[in-house]
Design an enzyme around this catalytic site. Sequence first.
Site, PDB file in Angstrom:
ATOM      1  N   GLY A  55       6.105   1.823   6.535  1.00  0.00           N
ATOM      2  CA  GLY A  55       4.738   0.816   7.198  1.00  0.00           C
ATOM      3  C   GLY A  55       3.127   1.606   8.194  1.00  0.00           C
ATOM      4  NE  ARG A  97       6.136   6.765   1.936  1.00  0.00           N
ATOM      5  CZ  ARG A  97       6.406   4.992   1.731  1.00  0.00           C
ATOM      6  NH1 ARG A  97       6.014   4.359   2.769  1.00  0.00           N
ATOM      7  NH2 ARG A  97       5.577   4.723   1.566  1.00  0.00           N
ATOM      8  CD  GLN A 204       8.910  -1.915   0.304  1.00  0.00           C
ATOM      9  OE1 GLN A 204       8.909  -2.557  -0.652  1.00  0.00           O
ATOM     10  NE2 GLN A 204       8.725  -0.664   0.394  1.00  0.00           N
ATOM     11  CG  ASP A 245       0.317   1.108   3.084  1.00  0.00           C
ATOM     12  OD1 ASP A 245       0.490   0.336   1.967  1.00  0.00           O
ATOM     13  OD2 ASP A 245       1.228   1.718   3.783  1.00  0.00           O
ATOM     14  CG  ASN A 255      -0.327  -3.657   1.081  1.00  0.00           C
ATOM     15  OD1 ASN A 255      -0.266  -3.056   2.402  1.00  0.00           O
ATOM     16  ND2 ASN A 255       0.252  -4.920   0.874  1.00  0.00           N
ATOM     17  CE  LYS A 256       5.172  -0.472  -0.657  1.00  0.00           C
ATOM     18  NZ  LYS A 256       5.164   0.589  -1.057  1.00  0.00           N
TER      19      LYS A 256
END
Length: 363
Positions: A55, A97, A204, A245, A255-256
């Site tokens: 996150g 990351r 998640q 993100d 984002n995811k």
Amino acid sequence: MEEKNIMTYETVSLDDENSQLVIIDQTRLPYETKMLYLKTQKEIWTAIYLLQVRGAPAIGVAAAIGIYLAAKEIKADNYDDFYKAFKEAKDYLASARPTAVNLFWALDRMEKVVLDNADKSVEEIVKLLHDEAVAIKEEDIWVCKSIGEYGLSLVEPGIGILTHCNAGQLATAKYGTALAPIHLGQERGYNFKVFADETRPLLQGARLTAYELHSAGVDVTLICDNMASIVMKNGWVQAVFVGCDRVAANGDAANKIGTSGVAILAKHYGIPFYVCAPTSTIDMECATGDDIHIEQRPAEEVTEMWYKERMAPKGVKVYNPAFDVTDHDLITAIITEYGIAKPPYSESLKEIFAKKEAAKKNK
Ligand SMILES: CSC[C@H]1O[C@H](OP(=O)(O)O)[C@H](O)[C@@H]1O
């Protein structure tokens, strides 16, 4: 293993007494509440890479604590040697990351402490780094609560909310971003009905969001990612809240993986789509979503994880991007801790940062 009330645990913290970063191992949730006590840079890098801590905001807090712990161990009796070793440690953590800008935002902010205090002793600088890491964590709690308040101002009690991935307390120091309005609403009797996308491949949503919200007593329904359309079509969803993100200067939001598809569905069904974005996750140096580096992750996360046997033929090609970018024109509003940005984001995000600067000056 019995499930606990995960809301009573700190996602990420600094144990001063033992000079260690303490996190919940999120790869073990919800079946095991395992705390990890990380001292070395390799342990911290690996925890970020494996999503043991994950996150964007939580990664930023972990990196800030991590680089402080690295600085504490540097054996240098002059500034230049100290800064050289600090920079090496920073570059190492930054390689964990690539997409969540908070990792770089936090490390850059810690480096600024070193650069702004070149006249001080190494010992004094390390103490200042400690205080900055603690401040980054404490600020994140305020940021998330503020996003929660602004998010609540956009919705009515009792509505249906869909969310994707986990942008909750487990992704931050507390409250979360996309889940902050839901957590605050729960404290105030809003009785939201939440639909949580399971969020393949790392789940998640199933493992973390459903767990967080269920622990907090929220009415949450877990759905597979391919069910978002039917719950919207049935009229069960009146708003979508997601995290991010990295948000580009024009409002494109990474984002995811799967988030952009949810945004397209929301547009189709006339449902407002809100991105909850701490200003630490907005990258004004990034012009558009095309400039955002999307992390690619191992094929095994798709073909092997969560299954008793491999679920795909050996050697089959796999594409496993960890994020996608939602075009700014699919986003109804970007909710930050300094207010709600509406289109055109190229202008409104500048206004948000102007508010942030003004608030800093008035402190
Ligand atoms: C509040 S930021 C949460 C954000 O981060 C997640 O990514 P990951 O689980 O890979 O760290 C996801 O994109 C969430 O929306």
